[in-house]
Design an enzyme around this catalytic site. Structure first.
Site, PDB file in Angstrom:
ATOM      1  N   HIS A 242      22.925   1.546  11.414  1.00  0.00           N
ATOM      2  CA  HIS A 242      23.457   2.906  11.333  1.00  0.00           C
ATOM      3  C   HIS A 242      24.769   2.932  10.566  1.00  0.00           C
ATOM      4  O   HIS A 242      25.707   3.633  10.942  1.00  0.00           O
ATOM      5  CB  HIS A 242      23.624   3.495  12.740  1.00  0.00           C
ATOM      6  CG  HIS A 242      22.322   3.803  13.414  1.00  0.00           C
ATOM      7  ND1 HIS A 242      22.227   4.109  14.754  1.00  0.00           N
ATOM      8  CD2 HIS A 242      21.052   3.838  12.939  1.00  0.00           C
ATOM      9  CE1 HIS A 242      20.965   4.332  15.065  1.00  0.00           C
ATOM     10  NE2 HIS A 242      20.228   4.168  13.981  1.00  0.00           N
ATOM     11  N   ASP A 259      19.032   5.777   3.545  1.00  0.00           N
ATOM     12  CA  ASP A 259      18.296   6.459   4.616  1.00  0.00           C
ATOM     13  C   ASP A 259      18.873   7.863   4.693  1.00  0.00           C
ATOM     14  O   ASP A 259      19.992   8.065   5.193  1.00  0.00           O
ATOM     15  CB  ASP A 259      18.492   5.701   5.933  1.00  0.00           C
ATOM     16  CG  ASP A 259      17.635   6.254   7.071  1.00  0.00           C
ATOM     17  OD1 ASP A 259      17.216   7.411   6.988  1.00  0.00           O
ATOM     18  OD2 ASP A 259      17.410   5.511   8.053  1.00  0.00           O
ATOM     19  N   HIS A 350      14.418  -3.355  15.570  1.00  0.00           N
ATOM     20  CA  HIS A 350      14.160  -1.978  16.006  1.00  0.00           C
ATOM     21  C   HIS A 350      12.661  -1.696  15.994  1.00  0.00           C
ATOM     22  O   HIS A 350      11.857  -2.479  15.487  1.00  0.00           O
ATOM     23  CB  HIS A 350      14.907  -0.973  15.124  1.00  0.00           C
ATOM     24  CG  HIS A 350      14.535  -1.005  13.667  1.00  0.00           C
ATOM     25  ND1 HIS A 350      13.400  -0.412  13.158  1.00  0.00           N
ATOM     26  CD2 HIS A 350      15.167  -1.552  12.592  1.00  0.00           C
ATOM     27  CE1 HIS A 350      13.347  -0.583  11.857  1.00  0.00           C
ATOM     28  NE2 HIS A 350      14.403  -1.285  11.476  1.00  0.00           N
ATOM     29  N   HIS A 354       9.619   6.931  14.984  1.00  0.00           N
ATOM     30  CA  HIS A 354       9.940   7.905  16.024  1.00  0.00           C
ATOM     31  C   HIS A 354       9.308   9.231  15.644  1.00  0.00           C
ATOM     32  O   HIS A 354       8.920   9.475  14.498  1.00  0.00           O
ATOM     33  CB  HIS A 354      11.466   8.057  16.154  1.00  0.00           C
ATOM     34  CG  HIS A 354      12.165   8.364  14.866  1.00  0.00           C
ATOM     35  ND1 HIS A 354      12.196   9.634  14.306  1.00  0.00           N
ATOM     36  CD2 HIS A 354      12.852   7.568  13.999  1.00  0.00           C
ATOM     37  CE1 HIS A 354      12.876   9.603  13.177  1.00  0.00           C
ATOM     38  NE2 HIS A 354      13.275   8.366  12.950  1.00  0.00           N
ATOM     39  N   HIS A 361      15.111  12.635  15.628  1.00  0.00           N
ATOM     40  CA  HIS A 361      14.431  11.856  16.663  1.00  0.00           C
ATOM     41  C   HIS A 361      13.860  12.888  17.633  1.00  0.00           C
ATOM     42  O   HIS A 361      14.498  13.262  18.618  1.00  0.00           O
ATOM     43  CB  HIS A 361      15.396  10.897  17.353  1.00  0.00           C
ATOM     44  CG  HIS A 361      15.750   9.722  16.502  1.00  0.00           C
ATOM     45  ND1 HIS A 361      15.908   8.448  16.996  1.00  0.00           N
ATOM     46  CD2 HIS A 361      15.948   9.600  15.163  1.00  0.00           C
ATOM     47  CE1 HIS A 361      16.213   7.610  16.014  1.00  0.00           C
ATOM     48  NE2 HIS A 361      16.244   8.301  14.897  1.00  0.00           N
ATOM     49  N   GLU A 384       8.734   3.027   9.677  1.00  0.00           N
ATOM     50  CA  GLU A 384       9.909   2.472   9.011  1.00  0.00           C
ATOM     51  C   GLU A 384      10.219   1.025   9.405  1.00  0.00           C
ATOM     52  O   GLU A 384      11.268   0.749   9.991  1.00  0.00           O
ATOM     53  CB  GLU A 384      11.126   3.353   9.290  1.00  0.00           C
ATOM     54  CG  GLU A 384      11.366   3.659  10.765  1.00  0.00           C
ATOM     55  CD  GLU A 384      12.626   4.479  10.972  1.00  0.00           C
ATOM     56  OE1 GLU A 384      13.683   4.093  10.433  1.00  0.00           O
ATOM     57  OE2 GLU A 384      12.552   5.494  11.681  1.00  0.00           O
ATOM     58  N   TYR A 388      16.430  -7.497   8.057  1.00  0.00           N
ATOM     59  CA  TYR A 388      17.884  -7.501   7.913  1.00  0.00           C
ATOM     60  C   TYR A 388      18.360  -8.933   8.128  1.00  0.00           C
ATOM     61  O   TYR A 388      18.371  -9.434   9.260  1.00  0.00           O
ATOM     62  CB  TYR A 388      18.507  -6.555   8.942  1.00  0.00           C
ATOM     63  CG  TYR A 388      17.779  -5.228   9.003  1.00  0.00           C
ATOM     64  CD1 TYR A 388      18.114  -4.193   8.147  1.00  0.00           C
ATOM     65  CD2 TYR A 388      16.713  -5.043   9.891  1.00  0.00           C
ATOM     66  CE1 TYR A 388      17.419  -2.985   8.184  1.00  0.00           C
ATOM     67  CE2 TYR A 388      16.017  -3.848   9.931  1.00  0.00           C
ATOM     68  CZ  TYR A 388      16.368  -2.815   9.075  1.00  0.00           C
ATOM     69  OH  TYR A 388      15.666  -1.632   9.107  1.00  0.00           O
ATOM     70  N   GLU A 414      10.795   3.778   4.750  1.00  0.00           N
ATOM     71  CA  GLU A 414      10.429   4.773   5.774  1.00  0.00           C
ATOM     72  C   GLU A 414       9.768   5.980   5.139  1.00  0.00           C
ATOM     73  O   GLU A 414      10.280   6.563   4.190  1.00  0.00           O
ATOM     74  CB  GLU A 414      11.691   5.216   6.513  1.00  0.00           C
ATOM     75  CG  GLU A 414      11.471   6.316   7.532  1.00  0.00           C
ATOM     76  CD  GLU A 414      12.768   6.764   8.175  1.00  0.00           C
ATOM     77  OE1 GLU A 414      12.722   7.332   9.279  1.00  0.00           O
ATOM     78  OE2 GLU A 414      13.847   6.550   7.568  1.00  0.00           O
TER      79      GLU A 414
END
Length: 443
Positions: A242, A259, A350, A354, A361, A384, A388, A414
């Site tokens: 994020h 994103d 993750h 969603h 979300h 998505e 990382y 995504e």
């Protein structure tokens, strides 16, 4: 977009049918300040907007199935006030609440404390979401408390408080044709912005420049703006899920993960992630990992089918990623064991998606007890997967140390996918994602 009150009237009717004899109290969102007396741009409560379409703060809707026809939809709103409107803008007032928004009755908000008891009288229960609306909750509780206090004399009192959200969120989970069309528009604008960003990006630019271009395109195309804090993350910043600082220079040889999606005037959203080389050419390691994430993402998208599950979408992507990481030497061992132990989580931490709708979300259950929720036509979810590679999380015992050549590579792809009767529709298909497309450069 022309406002159509019939859309919200149909939703209210469905909601009333599910309420039984419970009276629902649904508050709007309040204004929120961020410093001194300056307020954040207003964002309506999604449940309230879904039922009413009314886009002003500090209102309250009553949905009253126990009342006669013509008394079942009541709005309490800020009244017309020319002096206040000079400062904060137009209000529809009580007349507009009836004439434009279809309320059976409308009253100034300051009359809510006095009138709420009469409207809730005779309901078998009170449907209200506790813990979210501090200005309204004391009024609801005190009204119910007075009913209980007078029960021995009147013989009438609501049996209890019930939550309206399970009903509302089941309704919101399956999108109407109108909603799907609005989401196509949001996704189309979002895809255009991603294409623009990829074409303009060059080494030496700043993440903030790319963010500004994306969000300017949202506004130029008539959207409210970004649906959430845009993530424009170059190089190792992409390994922060994020990341929203968006202030770093873009380095030659790094990837850029974006994103970002727009929100329309009626709050329907797009949510797209694309990752591409800043200089227009993948390194060997970047290309291998990008191709793996793309394979996982495309396999997961194909899993979006009626009677499937979001759990199966995730499992499909995870299996492809783990098997590919074993082949590349970033993981070691049997894929089943790696998945069971979670030994991949330092590289993929993750879930794969969603729900998407009025909220980014969006609401709706992913599981019903022990069973995953079944995908049905009209549901919309993101797909998505990502990888990382960094030193932020410890490598699990028994897994190989990460070689320097892989570090600082963060990739996520995504798309927004609607479940259809026949299979699925990728709402964000206009945002390209092939290896070849990501290596194209502007001329």
């Amino acid at each position: 977009m022309a406002f159509d009150p019939s859309i919200h009237a149909v939703r209210r009717q469905r909601f009333l049918e599910h309420l039984g004899e419970a009276a629902a109290v649904i508050p709007a969102a309040p204004l929120a300040t961020h410093h001194a007396d300056c307020e954040w741009p207003f964002r309506q409560d999604s449940d309230f907007f879904y039922l009413t379409g009314f886009d002003e703060p500090d209102a309250v809707a009553l949905l009253l199935p126990h009342r006669p026809e013509g008394e079942r939809f009541v709005l309490f709103v800020q009244p017309k006030d020319p002096a206040a409107e000079v400062w904060t803008g137009f209000r529809w007032g009580t007349e507009g609440a009836v004439e434009r928004y279809g309320a059976d009755m409308a009253y100034p908000l300051d009359q809510l404390p006095a009138r709420l008891p009469e409207f809730l009288a005779g309901a078998e229960a009170i449907a209200f979401r506790v813990g979210r609306h501090p200005a309204v909750e004391p009024l609801v509780l005190s009204t119910w408390g007075r009913q209980l206090d007078s029960y021995s004399r009147s013989g009438e009192a609501a049996m209890g408080l019930v939550a309206p959200t399970p009903i509302l969120h089941r309704l919101r989970l399956r999108k109407e044709p109108h909603e799907l069309e609005r989401m196509r528009q949001a996704c189309g604008i979002s895809a255009e912005a991603h294409e623009l960003a990829r074409q303009m990006t060059r080494p030496g630019m700043n993440e903030a420049e790319v963010q500004a271009a994306i969000e300017a395109h949202f506004r130029a195309r008539g959207a409210r703006g970004p649906a959430y804090g845009s993530i424009v993350a170059g190089g190792d910043n992409a390994c922060v899920l994020h990341y929203t600082a968006n202030t770093a220079p873009l380095q030659d040889g790094d990837l850029l993960l974006i994103d970002a999606g727009c929100s329309l005037e009626d709050y329907y959203n797009g949510d797209i992630t694309r990752t591409f080389p800043v200089n227009g050419c993948f390194s060997g390691e970047q290309r291998e990992l990008y191709a793996l994430v793309l394979e996982a993402q495309e396999a997961a998208v194909e899993t979006v089918q009626p009677q499937g599950t979001a759990e199966a979408v995730h499992a499909t992507a995870l299996r492809v990623l783990v098997e590919g990481l074993v082949e590349l030497g970033l993981l070691a061992g049997d894929p089943d064991g790696i998945i069971e132990r979670g030994d991949y989580r330092h590289l993929y931490m993750h879930r794969t998606g969603h729900w998407l709708g009025l909220d980014v979300h969006d609401v709706g259950a992913y599981r019903l007890g022990e069973q995953p929720a079944t995908l049905e036509p009209g549901m919309v979810l993101t797909v998505e997967p990502g990888l990382y590679v960094s030193d932020r999380l410890a490598v699990p015992e028994g897994q190989p140390a990460i070689e320097a050549r892989w570090k600082g590579i963060g990739i996520r792809i995504e798309d927004d996918v609607a479940v259809t009767d026949e299979g699925h529709e990728v709402l964000t298909a206009a945002a390209l994602k092939s290896v070849a497309a990501m290596e194209r450069q502007a001329t």
